[in-house]
Write a protein that holds these residues in place. Structure first.
Motif, PDB file in Angstrom:
ATOM      1  N   UNK A 497       0.821  -1.204   0.000  1.00  0.00           N
ATOM      2  CA  UNK A 497       0.000   0.000   0.000  1.00  0.00           C
ATOM      3  C   UNK A 497       0.858   1.258   0.000  1.00  0.00           C
ATOM      4  N   UNK A 498       1.936   1.200   0.724  1.00  0.00           N
ATOM      5  CA  UNK A 498       2.811   2.371   0.762  1.00  0.00           C
ATOM      6  C   UNK A 498       3.408   2.650  -0.603  1.00  0.00           C
ATOM      7  N   UNK A 499       3.882   1.575  -1.251  1.00  0.00           N
ATOM      8  CA  UNK A 499       4.473   1.768  -2.579  1.00  0.00           C
ATOM      9  C   UNK A 499       3.434   2.300  -3.569  1.00  0.00           C
ATOM     10  N   UNK A 500       2.168   1.772  -3.508  1.00  0.00           N
ATOM     11  CA  UNK A 500       1.119   2.272  -4.396  1.00  0.00           C
ATOM     12  C   UNK A 500       0.830   3.749  -4.147  1.00  0.00           C
ATOM     13  N   UNK A 501       0.779   4.104  -2.861  1.00  0.00           N
ATOM     14  CA  UNK A 501       0.534   5.509  -2.546  1.00  0.00           C
ATOM     15  C   UNK A 501       1.651   6.400  -3.066  1.00  0.00           C
ATOM     16  N   UNK A 502       2.878   5.922  -2.930  1.00  0.00           N
ATOM     17  CA  UNK A 502       4.000   6.722  -3.418  1.00  0.00           C
ATOM     18  C   UNK A 502       3.935   6.903  -4.926  1.00  0.00           C
ATOM     19  N   UNK A 503       3.624   5.823  -5.660  1.00  0.00           N
ATOM     20  CA  UNK A 503       3.528   5.939  -7.110  1.00  0.00           C
ATOM     21  C   UNK A 503       2.397   6.876  -7.516  1.00  0.00           C
ATOM     22  N   UNK A 504       1.223   6.773  -6.831  1.00  0.00           N
ATOM     23  CA  UNK A 504       0.113   7.672  -7.142  1.00  0.00           C
ATOM     24  C   UNK A 504       0.486   9.129  -6.907  1.00  0.00           C
ATOM     25  N   UNK A 505       1.181   9.381  -5.797  1.00  0.00           N
ATOM     26  CA  UNK A 505       1.597  10.759  -5.515  1.00  0.00           C
ATOM     27  C   UNK A 505       2.567  11.271  -6.563  1.00  0.00           C
ATOM     28  N   UNK A 506       3.477  10.383  -6.993  1.00  0.00           N
ATOM     29  CA  UNK A 506       4.427  10.811  -8.019  1.00  0.00           C
ATOM     30  C   UNK A 506       3.696  11.179  -9.315  1.00  0.00           C
TER      31      UNK A 506
END
Length: 698
Positions: A497-506
């Motif tokens: 979930x953290x990695x997905x959130x980071x990619x979405x923010x990017x």
């Protein structure tokens, strides 16, 4: 004349043999004997003259005292002194002969020359002395001596005849005709007149003069002799080291009437020191003065260093030697040292038998082996003791709840054995558990602990009763559990979930930046078109005004228009910079708010990923109450940075167990898990006595 005469040459003359009468033979023999005596005398004189060719030369200063001793004999009355090489000259004024010594009172420059001494009982044997008088206060060096750098040695005064007068008023040393001033350790002048230089340095090189002041017949005289000192720079292994004194034992147990030897060793430097002595003392007196004590001394070398050894032999131990300190003393020019040795009467405590020593050693070895075995096989030994204990322990009818005593009154009530669980099993939830963690919790763990070893487990998700109030039911069950097993998976969904959130923010940031750049480009194109139109209109007006007005007015109007355009461009640039700063501040505020929201969401997710029973169990474990937590990691440790800090603290304090799913053997894992479980299973036939207390047994 009858007979024949034969002649033969010889080393001493002519040897004549002839056939003569008896009278003539006697005359010839007497003549030959006289001739031989003359030749022997001439040869003796020649030999004595040849040994006196090199006289000893003495350097002296004018106005100083000088004494010369003849080495031929010790009887002073049989010596004759003369001046000159022939031995017939008289002594000059100021030079006297007293008790066989030649006295210069004092020496003068006119006393330069050669002096001869002759023993009366040895006629023809002469010894020559050369005297050279210098006008300087300090005479030239009579000899050259060398010292090794860093080694302590002494310079001799070599004025024994003057010191033997017993009329010495003062003795002092000069360096280069000045008082000796030395940095560091000062020089030491002994009663014999020698001067010791401790730890010779390169600055100690020079000419040293020994001055001895005496008083004779109401007059003061000073005798002087100089030595040139050179310092050898090749230090090597000859450096001076501080001596050390060693004893074999400080307390020696002896028997009355026995013969005992006491040895004392002194470790010196790499060169022998003639002024160092090692000896024994008893009751403040020298041991060699006692008839029952014998002392021997010898020196040797060990690894290049000098070792002094003094052996004290007690021929017969008497009561006066018991409880007495024997002192081994080392005298050294720089520093003396003492070592004390005590003699006591032998007793069984001082002389243990070989059997007792062997028994003590074997017992110590056995305990060391036992401690090592317990350390390496602690888990196996504990499990074996639990099996033996379970066979002899009786089952009890009621037990006390092992839960937290101060949290609820329900945890204090008396329970039946069927109401108590050995462990509460829970999988750490982050959305949903992984397949490996769920398979381990639902199949592998109960197959080993429940079916093979008789433990009773409460597994969340398997033993829950539908329709109950979740919080109250879980709190009551935890009160009845003796352990809390938390199963952690290294591949949890929290990190995903953290990695997905980071990619979405990017991606969001990239789209925002693209839109910002497009809007900026549009605004720039609009500004350019406006500028172009304005310039076209201005040019048209300028052309019209140029045609209407004269050249002067044209120039003035041009200047005014240029100034206006400059002002307009400045205003436009100011507005553009203001817009840029506004956009940057807006972006910064947006990123800060996003970060705050991210941290808040992460904290919420960390707390949300723990279920109620997990929070309750961790709280009880951290506050020192029950149940005890057992961490089980599936295929290695997870990222504890994504988990609550309480789990990381428990992991650091007591460790965790690792379950392998890659086909490796988990035999050691099951042993360690049973080691951390209660000593006797609650679901089996027997119940441990330790469950009656508030502390769970291991």
């Amino acid at each position: 004349m009858k007979g024949r005469r034969r002649r033969r040459e010889s080393n001493f003359g002519l040897e004549v043999t002839c056939d003569l009468q008896p009278q003539t033979r006697q005359v010839m023999a007497a003549l030959a004997a006289a001739w031989l005596r003359v030749l022997a005398a001439l040869l003796f004189v020649a030999l004595t003259r040849s040994h006196q060719a090199a006289p000893d030369t003495y350097q002296a200063s004018a106005g100083r005292l000088l004494l010369l001793r003849c080495p031929l004999t010790g009887a002073h009355s049989n010596v004759t002194w003369t001046r000159g090489g022939t031995g017939g000259g008289t002594l000059p004024p100021g030079v006297e002969v007293r008790e066989g010594l030649l006295w210069f009172l004092p020496v003068r420059t006119s006393h330069n020359g050669t002096y001869t001494c002759e023993a009366r009982d040895r006629p023809g044997q002469l010894v020559y002395f050369g005297v050279l008088v210098s006008p300087d206060l300090c005479p030239p060096a009579a000899e050259v001596r060398s010292m090794t750098l860093g080694v302590s040695q002494s310079l001799p005064c070599q004025q024994d005849d003057v010191l033997a007068l017993n009329r010495t008023h003062n003795l002092r040393w000069l360096k280069d005709c000045h008082p000796v001033e030395r940095q560091g350790v000062p020089v030491v002048v002994h009663a014999s007149g020698s001067m010791r230089l401790p730890g010779a340095t390169q600055e100690d090189a020079g000419k040293y003069t020994c001055l001895v002041e005496v008083r004779l017949q109401g007059r003061n005289f000073t005798s002087a002799r100089s030595i040139q000192l050179e310092i050898n720079k090749e230090v090597g292994r000859t450096l001076f080291t501080e001596p050390e004194v060693f004893l074999q034992q400080e307390v020696v147990a002896v028997e009355l009437g026995a013969r005992v030897q006491l040895k004392c060793h002194a470790l010196m430097g790499f060169q022998e020191d003639q002024e160092a002595f090692l000896f024994w003392m008893v009751h403040g007196t020298y041991a060699e003065d006692d008839e029952e004590l014998q002392e021997s001394f010898h020196s040797s070398r060990s690894r290049g260093r000098v070792v002094l050894t003094s052996t004290l032999t007690i021929t017969k131990v008497v009561p006066r030697f018991l409880n007495t300190n024997f002192s081994c003393r080392l005298t050294h020019p720089l520093r003396g040292k003492d070592r004390l040795l005590l003699l006591v009467e032998a007793s069984p405590s001082h002389s243990p038998s070989a059997a007792s020593v062997g028994a003590a050693a074997s017992l110590l070895f056995f305990f060391l082996l036992l401690a090592a075995a317990l350390l390496f096989f602690k888990v196996d030994v504990t499990l074996a003791c639990r099996r033996l204990r379970g066979r002899f322990t009786r089952q009890r009818g009621q037990v006390t709840s092992p839960g937290a005593g101060g949290r609820r009154s329900a945890c204090r009530r008396r329970l039946l054995p069927s109401d108590v669980y050995d462990a509460f099993v829970s999988v750490l939830r982050a959305g949903r558990p992984t397949s490996d963690a769920a398979a381990f919790a639902l199949h592998s763990l109960p197959g080993q602990l429940e079916e093979r070893h008789g433990y009773r487990l409460f597994i969340a998700g398997r033993d829950d009763t539908p329709g109950e109030a979740t919080h109250d039911a879980m709190a009551a069950i935890l009160c009845r559990c003796r352990r809390l097993i938390l199963i952690l998976s290294s591949g949890g969904t929290q990190t995903e979930r953290k990695t997905e959130r980071k990619t979405e923010r990017k991606t969001e940031r990239k789209t925002e930046r693209k839109t910002d750049t497009e809007t900026e480009r549009k605004t720039q194109t609009e500004r350019k078109t406006n500028m172009q139109t304005e310039r076209k209109t201005e040019r048209k007006t300028d052309m019209q005004t140029e045609r209407k007005t004269e050249r002067k007015t044209e120039r003035k109007t041009d200047m005014q228009t240029e100034r206006k355009t400059d002002m307009q461009t400045e205003r436009k640039t100011e507005t553009e910079t203001e817009r840029k700063t506004e956009t940057e501040t807006e972006r910064k505020t947006e990123t800060e708010t996003e970060r705050k929201t991210e941290t808040e969401t992460e904290r919420k997710t960390e707390t949300e990923q723990l279920s109620y029973e997990q929070k309750l169990g961790l709280h009880d474990a951290l506050t020192g109450k029950h149940p005890r937590v057992i961490l089980v990691e599936i295929d290695g440790p997870p990222d504890y940075a994504d988990l609550p800090e309480s789990l990381g603290y428990i992991r650091r304090r007591q460790g965790a167990l690792t379950w392998r799913t890659d086909g490796q053997s988990n035999r050691i894992f099951w042993k360690k898990l049973r080691y951390h479980m209660p000593s006797l299973p609650q679901g089996g036939r027997h119940f441990p006595d330790a469950i009656l207390s508030t502390q769970p047994s291991l």
